[in-house]
Design a protein around this motif. Structure first.
Motif, short mmCIF file in Angstrom:
data_model
loop_
_atom_site.label_atom_id
_atom_site.label_comp_id
_atom_site.label_asym_id
_atom_site.label_seq_id
_atom_site.Cartn_x
_atom_site.Cartn_y
_atom_site.Cartn_z
N ARG A 50 114.03 6.75 126.00
CA ARG A 50 114.19 5.31 126.26
C ARG A 50 115.61 4.85 125.88
O ARG A 50 116.22 4.05 126.58
N GLY A 167 101.85 12.69 121.28
CA GLY A 167 102.52 13.02 120.02
C GLY A 167 101.97 12.22 118.86
O GLY A 167 101.52 12.78 117.85
N VAL A 168 101.99 10.91 118.97
CA VAL A 168 101.47 10.07 117.89
C VAL A 168 99.94 10.16 117.83
O VAL A 168 99.35 10.30 116.76
N SER A 188 93.22 11.30 129.21
CA SER A 188 92.81 11.80 130.52
C SER A 188 91.99 13.08 130.35
O SER A 188 92.06 13.75 129.31
N HIS A 191 92.33 16.67 128.41
CA HIS A 191 92.52 16.81 126.95
C HIS A 191 91.20 16.85 126.18
O HIS A 191 91.22 16.88 124.94
N TYR A 206 89.79 7.98 130.44
CA TYR A 206 90.16 6.67 130.99
C TYR A 206 90.40 6.73 132.49
O TYR A 206 90.42 5.69 133.16
N ASN A 247 103.23 0.30 121.05
CA ASN A 247 104.02 0.28 122.27
C ASN A 247 104.01 -1.16 122.78
O ASN A 247 103.21 -1.97 122.33
N HIS A 313 101.62 12.32 130.25
CA HIS A 313 100.40 13.12 130.03
C HIS A 313 100.62 14.26 129.03
O HIS A 313 100.10 15.36 129.21
N LEU A 314 101.41 14.00 128.00
CA LEU A 314 101.69 15.05 127.01
C LEU A 314 100.46 15.35 126.15
O LEU A 314 99.66 14.47 125.85
N1 LIG Z 1 106.43 1.38 117.15
C1 LIG Z 1 106.96 2.50 116.74
O1 LIG Z 1 107.58 2.58 115.68
C2 LIG Z 1 106.75 3.73 117.55
C3 LIG Z 1 106.89 4.99 116.97
C4 LIG Z 1 106.63 6.11 117.75
C5 LIG Z 1 106.28 5.94 119.09
N2 LIG Z 1 106.22 4.70 119.62
C6 LIG Z 1 105.86 4.50 121.02
O2 LIG Z 1 104.52 4.89 121.17
C7 LIG Z 1 104.31 5.42 122.48
C8 LIG Z 1 103.56 6.74 122.38
O3 LIG Z 1 104.39 7.71 121.75
P1 LIG Z 1 104.00 9.23 121.81
O4 LIG Z 1 105.09 9.98 121.15
O5 LIG Z 1 102.60 9.45 121.36
O6 LIG Z 1 104.06 9.47 123.41
P2 LIG Z 1 103.47 10.67 124.26
O7 LIG Z 1 103.55 11.92 123.44
O8 LIG Z 1 104.14 10.62 125.57
O9 LIG Z 1 101.92 10.36 124.42
C9 LIG Z 1 101.39 9.34 125.20
C10 LIG Z 1 99.95 9.73 125.57
O10 LIG Z 1 99.30 8.66 126.23
C11 LIG Z 1 98.45 9.19 127.23
N3 LIG Z 1 98.21 8.13 128.21
C12 LIG Z 1 99.02 7.71 129.21
N4 LIG Z 1 98.45 6.67 129.87
C13 LIG Z 1 97.27 6.42 129.24
C14 LIG Z 1 96.24 5.45 129.43
N5 LIG Z 1 96.32 4.53 130.41
N6 LIG Z 1 95.18 5.46 128.59
C15 LIG Z 1 95.09 6.38 127.60
N7 LIG Z 1 96.02 7.34 127.38
C16 LIG Z 1 97.11 7.34 128.18
C17 LIG Z 1 99.18 10.42 127.75
O11 LIG Z 1 98.40 11.49 128.25
P3 LIG Z 1 97.11 11.38 129.24
O12 LIG Z 1 97.43 10.29 130.22
O13 LIG Z 1 97.05 12.73 129.90
O14 LIG Z 1 95.92 11.09 128.36
C18 LIG Z 1 99.85 10.95 126.49
O15 LIG Z 1 99.06 11.95 125.85
C19 LIG Z 1 105.70 5.54 123.11
O16 LIG Z 1 105.88 4.49 124.02
C20 LIG Z 1 106.65 5.39 121.95
O17 LIG Z 1 107.88 4.82 122.35
C21 LIG Z 1 106.43 3.59 118.89
#
Ligand SMILES: NC(=O)c1ccc[n+]([C@@H]2O[C@H](COP(=O)([O-])OP(=O)(O)OC[C@H]3O[C@@H](n4cnc5c(N)ncnc54)[C@H](OP(=O)(O)O)[C@@H]3O)[C@@H](O)[C@H]2O)c1
Length: 324
Positions: A50, A167-168, A188, A191, A206, A247, A313-314
């Protein structure tokens, strides 16, 4: 005097993965309160791609919260490696220590490199039971789950984790189970088995079942997804419930008030914390917290890592291998 160089990734301008340039840069030197880390692996986070793109997805009203991004800049906050040298007055770590951490978040970083300086307050000793690739996957994602979920969760609470396999999400699932919560995971379909291995109690695909139709009376939602449909999640919560949004989403504050729901983390924004990281490391070494790796990419192929991340979709984390 000759300046020592190293390989690193630099970004000179906002843009797609093509603006990630792998090149020679001067090797940094540890200052007071810092160590120089020989980076073995660097974790890749959504914050990295980002920032690379200039945060185009952040609406105008939230842009004031974006830290200034220097150009050129070496991206990356998460690393695992070996302390090469220690700066003046540093007694916390010694040369040769294996360390991991989220360095200088949110306005610093520089982990996508062969060497990185890091404040000792951002580092902990690497868990001994995992390698550098796995350790580099941990800091930002696990600290996000720790600071905004684990600290405030009560045993017996029912929690929906949206985006549970990411990841989170995959750390949030495990930390919530350690706290004794009843965990419902939304992800999805592919997983499902992975999430059951992590110990979830219920699963919602979902892509076939809208979460808001499947659930009611949940105590807490930990939403890692956000987006334009985020507001629909509010109906899943009971009166008095909380939605923890990590997010950006279109949650309606007015509707939340009407439903008796709190939206927010209730905590300061994400920050490095060596003591929390050390506790996370101990849970890993006790085999109570597991690290999932989606993809490993050599540092020189960093563009592939961002392309994979942005394709979505990680399952777990993307990591850059710096030392073969
Ligand atoms: N506020 C903060 O301090 C902070 C800190 C860290 C991260 N973040 C933010 O948090 C977000 C997630 O981070 P991350 O590292 O976990 O990202 P990530 O590793 O890309 O994981 C996102 C997950 O969401 C799933 N997903 C996508 N659409 C979905 C939906 N509609 N319903 C349910 N699951 C869905 C994806 O896989 P599937 O679709 O296959 O299930 C994927 O496993 C990012 O936008 C990041 O910028 C914020």
């Amino acid at each position: 005097m000759s300046v020592e160089t190293m390989k690193a990734v630099q970004v000179y301008e906002d843009g797609g993965p093509e603006v990630l340039i792998y090149e020679d840069v001067p090797r940094p030197v540890a200052g007071p309160g810092e160590v120089l880390v020989r980076v073995y692996a660097a974790g890749v986070n959504p914050a990295d791609w980002r920032a690379r793109a200039g945060f185009p997805d952040v609406p105008e009203q939230f842009r004031h919260a974006i830290p200034p991004i220097a150009r050129p800049h070496i991206p990356g906050f998460d690393l695992s490696g070996i302390v090469e040298t220690v700066g003046p007055d540093v007694t916390t770590f010694d040369t040769g220590d294996a360390v991991f951490g989220m360095i200088r978040f949110p306005a610093g970083g520089k982990a996508y490199a062969e060497y990185a300086t890091a404040p000792v307050t951002d580092l902990a000793l690497k868990p001994t039971s995992i390698d550098h690739i796995q350790a580099a996957a941990v800091p930002m994602a696990a600290l996000t789950a720790w600071q905004f979920l684990y600290q405030d969760l009560e045993p017996g609470q029912t929690i929906l984790i949206n985006g549970a396999a990411g990841g989170v999400g995959h750390f949030a699932v495990q930390l919530a189970k350690i706290k004794g919560a009843y965990v419902i995971a939304a992800a999805s379909g592919r997983h499902e088995a992975f999430l059951h291995e992590l110990g979830i109690d219920e699963y919602i695909d979902y892509t076939t079942t809208p979460v808001e139709q499947a659930l009611r009376n949940v105590d807490l939602i930990y939403d890692t997804v956000g987006g334009m449909n985020a507001d629909s999640l509010l109906s899943v919560l009971k009166h008095g419930g909380r939605l923890i949004a990590i997010n950006i989403g279109n949650y309606s504050a007015e509707r939340a008030t009407r439903l008796g729901i709190t939206i927010g983390t209730g905590r300061p924004s994400l920050h490095p914390d060596a003591a929390q990281l050390a506790k996370i490391g101990r849970l890993i070494d006790a085999a109570r917290l597991h690290v999932a790796i989606d993809t490993v990419v050599p540092l020189s192929q960093v563009r592939q890592a961002h392309i994979r991340g942005e394709s979505g979709h990680l399952r777990g984390k993307i990591v850059l291998r710096v030392v073969e």
